[in-house]
Write a protein that holds these residues in place. Structure first.
Motif, mmCIF file in Angstrom:
data_model
loop_
_atom_site.group_PDB
_atom_site.id
_atom_site.type_symbol
_atom_site.label_atom_id
_atom_site.label_comp_id
_atom_site.label_asym_id
_atom_site.label_seq_id
_atom_site.Cartn_x
_atom_site.Cartn_y
_atom_site.Cartn_z
ATOM 1 N N THR A 273 31.101 -59.660 -18.628
ATOM 2 C CA THR A 273 31.052 -60.714 -19.463
ATOM 3 C C THR A 273 31.893 -60.406 -20.613
ATOM 4 O OG1 THR A 273 28.745 -61.339 -18.731
ATOM 5 C CG2 THR A 273 29.138 -61.928 -20.972
ATOM 6 N N LEU A 274 32.658 -61.211 -21.118
ATOM 7 C CA LEU A 274 33.740 -61.124 -22.285
ATOM 8 C C LEU A 274 32.893 -61.932 -23.572
ATOM 9 C CD1 LEU A 274 37.100 -61.941 -20.696
ATOM 10 C CD2 LEU A 274 35.892 -59.584 -20.881
ATOM 11 N N SER A 300 30.904 -56.039 -26.767
ATOM 12 C CA SER A 300 31.312 -57.035 -25.879
ATOM 13 C C SER A 300 32.827 -57.275 -26.526
ATOM 14 C CB SER A 300 30.487 -58.105 -25.757
ATOM 15 O OG SER A 300 30.272 -58.735 -26.923
ATOM 16 N N TRP A 301 32.749 -57.635 -27.880
ATOM 17 C CA TRP A 301 34.238 -57.820 -28.442
ATOM 18 C C TRP A 301 35.191 -56.659 -28.383
ATOM 19 C CZ3 TRP A 301 35.235 -62.862 -28.634
ATOM 20 C CH2 TRP A 301 33.904 -63.695 -29.102
ATOM 21 N N TRP A 304 36.454 -56.552 -24.832
ATOM 22 C CA TRP A 304 37.479 -57.617 -24.503
ATOM 23 C C TRP A 304 38.759 -57.080 -25.062
ATOM 24 C CZ3 TRP A 304 37.040 -63.289 -25.915
ATOM 25 C CH2 TRP A 304 38.094 -64.171 -25.425
ATOM 26 N N ALA A 308 42.200 -56.665 -22.968
ATOM 27 C CA ALA A 308 43.170 -57.656 -23.253
ATOM 28 C C ALA A 308 44.362 -57.180 -23.743
ATOM 29 C CB ALA A 308 42.553 -58.745 -24.382
ATOM 30 N N PHE A 314 44.389 -61.537 -19.495
ATOM 31 C CA PHE A 314 43.082 -61.163 -19.763
ATOM 32 C C PHE A 314 42.698 -61.997 -21.095
ATOM 33 C CE2 PHE A 314 43.437 -56.977 -17.255
ATOM 34 C CZ PHE A 314 43.582 -57.728 -16.164
ATOM 35 N N PRO A 317 41.020 -62.251 -27.544
ATOM 36 C CA PRO A 317 39.823 -62.537 -28.303
ATOM 37 C C PRO A 317 39.916 -62.890 -30.046
ATOM 38 C CG PRO A 317 40.350 -60.192 -27.883
ATOM 39 C CD PRO A 317 41.249 -61.263 -27.122
ATOM 40 N N ARG A 459 41.270 -68.305 -23.547
ATOM 41 C CA ARG A 459 40.513 -68.023 -22.728
ATOM 42 C C ARG A 459 40.871 -67.673 -21.325
ATOM 43 N NH1 ARG A 459 36.488 -72.861 -24.536
ATOM 44 N NH2 ARG A 459 37.443 -73.853 -22.931
ATOM 45 N N PHE A 472 35.900 -62.453 -14.572
ATOM 46 C CA PHE A 472 35.358 -62.444 -16.089
ATOM 47 C C PHE A 472 34.340 -63.650 -16.163
ATOM 48 C CE2 PHE A 472 39.960 -60.888 -17.377
ATOM 49 C CZ PHE A 472 39.549 -59.586 -17.178
#
Length: 530
Positions: A273-274, A300-301, A304, A308, A314, A317, A459, A472
Motif C-alpha cells: 500500500t503506497l 508509508s510515504w 514510497w 519510487a 513506481f 509521491p 500515480r 501496488f
C-alpha cells in the motif's frame, strides 16, 4: 510482455504491506477467489491496530475519536462484493453488506440543514450557478483527462463559483479545495453524475451501522484470522529490493525497520500500500492542541519515496506528500454526557440523528462542517452518551468567535467556535462547566493529499510494466475512471492486483457507468440549472 498468472496458489506466499482496506480486501480475495491458503498470507502492519484510515476508538472518559468517516453508495460494486461474504460485527448470520443496506433502509438520508449562515438554514433548492458557470461545469465533464494535466480547480472556474451553493455542498461533502486537482473533480462529476440531483439533501448516501472500524475492519480481520491469516503488528517495511531480467521485474527482498529482512522465493508475492491519508496524524485533547507532523514522521510515504527512486514506473509521491499546507485539515470528535446538543439539533434541523448528514457553516472562516451519526456510533457507547464529528477545511484562518486559527485550538476552543456559529453558547455553557462535554481534535497532514494536482504517471499502475510478483495498492495508485477518497477505489485496486497476478477466472468489476445514462444526465443538467 504478457504477464503469467499464478496457477499454483496452494504453494504461494503473499506479503501485504499495511492493513488498510486495500490490503484486507486483497487478503480476502486471495483466499476466496485465488485459492491461496490463509496461512500463506502475511500482513505486515507498522502500527498496533488494523484498518488504516477506517478507524474508530475511545471511551466515555477519554473521549471517542474517529478521524473521519466514509460515505457509501449502492454502486460501490467491488466493495459490496467483498462485504457480501463477511459476517457482521454482531450477527454472524448477516453479512456486513446486508447489515448496511438494512440500516440505510430504516435511516434514509434527507438532510434539511445542509448549509447554514448566521446560525440559520439556507435555501439550497438552487445551486446558484450562473449560465457561464453551468457551461464550464458541463464542459469539464466532457474534457479529456489527459488535456487537464496538473491544473487546479481554481484554474477552470471564476472566483464567484467558489461562493455558490454548489461549491459549498460539493467541496465539503468530498473535501475538495480550490487548489485540488481539476482532473479529480472531473472524475467525480462523471463517476457520481447520478447523485448530482440529490446532493443538497445527501440523497443516495449510505452509512454503516457504526464507524467503519467496528462495522467493516473488525469483521474483515476476524474473518481473515479465522482463515489462518498471519497478521503481524509492529512490523514496518522500510524498503523493497527489485531485480529486472528480460523485461520482467521481480521484488526480491523486504527490509524491515528492526533490521530484519524477508527474502522472496520463486512463488512469493508482495502487495504494498503506497501512501496514506491518515499517516502522521496526531490527537489533541480537550485542553491540548494536536501537533502537525510530516513525511519525516511517516512510514508509508517514506517507503514510497524510497522505492519510487528505483524506477520511474513506481510513481512520484512528491505531488501528494510534498505540500502539507495544501493537503492538511483538522477534524474533531465530541463526546457529550448529555443529549441537550443532539436534541437541539434534531429540533433545529428537522432531522433525527442519522438522517441529516453533513451540516456546513458557510460563514465559518474555517469552513467548519459537522455530522451527527445515528447513535450509538460506537458499540461501546452508552445510551446516555452522544457523539458527533466535524472538520475544518481552512485550519490556518482565525476563527470568527475564537481569536486563534483552528490549528492552534484545543478541543474546548473548537467547540466554543461551533457554539458561537450556532448561537447556543448559553445553552451549552452549563454542560461544559459541569464537565459533561469532551472534544478530541486531530491534526491530519495528508488527508487531502489524494486530491493534490498531479500528472499522468504520478500515480503508478497497480501492476507496473513487467511486474511479475508485486503490486501496488490503495488511494495513490491508478484505477482508471474511479474516484479516490472512496473505499470502492481501494477495494478496486485489490481486485486489480489479485486478478492480475493469479488465475481466478474472474474480471475486475467495471466502474458504474452512470455518465452514459441519459436519465442521469438530464437530471444533473436540470439540477445545476436551478
Amino acid at each position: 510482455m504478457t504477464r503469467t498468472r499464478n496457477r499454483a496458489p496452494e504453494n504461494a506466499h503473499v506479503y501485504l504491506i499495511g492493513s488498510g482496506i486495500a490490503a484486507l480486501a486483497s487478503a480476502v480475495l486471495l483466499i476466496r477467489d485465488a485459492g491461496v491458503p490463509g496461512g500463506n498470507i502475511h500482513i505486515l502492519e507498522k502500527d498496533r491496530i488494523a484498518g488504516g484510515a477506517l478507524d474508530g476508538s475511545g471511551d466515555v472518559e477519554t473521549g471517542f475519536v474517529a478521524r473521519g468517516g466514509r460515505m457509501h453508495e449502492r454502486h460501490y460494486a467491488c466493495y459490496w462484493d467483498l462485504l457480501s461474504g463477511i459476517p457482521s460485527l454482531e450477527n454472524p448470520d448477516v453479512s456486513v453488506a446486508e447489515e448496511t443496506f438494512e440500516f440505510n433502509e430504516r435511516l434514509i438520508s434527507n438532510g434539511q440543514a445542509r448549509l447554514l449562515k448566521g446560525g440559520k438554514r439556507l435555501d439550497v433548492s438552487s445551486y446558484g450557478l450562473s449560465l457561464a458557470q453551468q457551461g464550464r461545469l458541463l464542459k469539464l465533464v466532457y474534457e479529456s483527462e489527459v488535456s487537464l494535466g496538473d491544473r487546479k480547480i481554481e484554474d477552470w472556474f471564476d472566483g464567484a463559483f467558489f461562493e455558490t451553493n454548489f461549491w459549498f455542498i460539493w467541496s465539503t461533502m468530498f473535501a475538495f479545495q480550490r487548489w485540488s486537482s481539476l482532473a479529480e473533480m472531473r472524475r467525480y462529476m462523471r463517476r457520481f453524475i447520478h447523485m448530482v440531483e440529490g446532493l443538497p439533501r445527501l440523497g443516495g448516501v449510505l452509512r454503516t451501522k457504526y464507524e467503519q472500524y467496528h462495522s467493516v475492519v473488525v469483521p474483515l480481520q476476524r474473518w481473515l484470522e479465522n482463515k489462518g491469516v498471519d497478521v503481524q503488528f509492529g512490523k514496518e517495511v522500510v524498503d523493497l529490493d527489485f531485480e529486472t531480467s528480460g523485461g520482467e521485474k521481480r521484488a526480491t527482498v523486504l527490509h524491515l525497520a528492526d533490521g530484519g529482512s524477508i527474502t522472496l522465493g520463486a512463488n512469493n508475492y508482495v502487495f504494498a500500500t503506497l501512501g496514506s491519508i491518515t499517516e502522521s496524524s496526531d490527537n489533541g485533547a480537550w485542553d491540548r492542541v494536536p501537533v502537525l507532523k510530516g513525511v519525516e514522521d511517516s512510514g508509508s510515504w517514506k517507503l514510497w519515496e524510497t522505492i519510487a527512486a528505483k524506477d520511474t514506473g513506481f510513481g512520484n509521491p512528491s505531488p501528494f506528500c510534498g505540500h502539507v499546507d495544501g493537503s492538511k485539515w483538522y477534524s474533531f470528535t465530541a463526546t457529550l454526557k448529555d443529549p441537550v446538543f443532539h436534541d437541539y439539533m434534531e429540533e433545529f434541523s428537522g432531522n433525527l440523528s442519522g438522517t441529516g448528514g453533513l451540516v456546513t457553516l458557510t460563514d465559518s472562516n474555517w469552513l467548519m462542517s459537522f455530522v451527527i451519526a445515528r447513535q450509538p456510533h460506537f458499540p461501546n457507547q452508552p445510551r446516555d452518551v452522544k457523539i458527533f464529528w466535524g472538520y475544518g477545511l481552512y485550519p490556518d484562518r482565525k476563527g470568527n468567535f475564537v481569536d486563534k486559527t483552528m490549528a492552534e485550538c484545543t478541543g474546548k476552543e473548537i467547540l466554543d467556535e461551533l457554539w458561537g456559529h450556532l448561537k447556543i453558547q448559553d445553552l451549552m455553557k452549563p454542560f461544559v462547566d459541569e464537565g459533561k462535554v469532551n472534544c478530541v481534535p486531530v491534526a491530519m497532514p495528508f488527508v487531502d493529499a489524494l486530491f493534490m494536482a498531479r500528472k499522468i504517471g504520478d500515480r503508478p499502475d497497480v501492476l507496473p510494466e513487467g511486474a511479475a510478483n508485486f503490486a501496488f495498492l490503495g488511494q495513490f495508485v491508478e484505477a482508471p475512471h474511479d474516484c479516490v477518497f472512496t473505499v470502492e477505489y481501494s477495494v478496486r485496486t485489490a481486485q486489480m492486483a489479485v486478478y492480475g497476478l493469479f488465475e481466478t477466472g474472474k474480471e475486475v468489476i467495471p466502474v458504474y457507468d452512470s455518465i452514459h445514462n441519459p436519465r442521469y444526465l438530464i437530471d444533473a443538467a436540470r439540477a445545476i440549472s436551478r
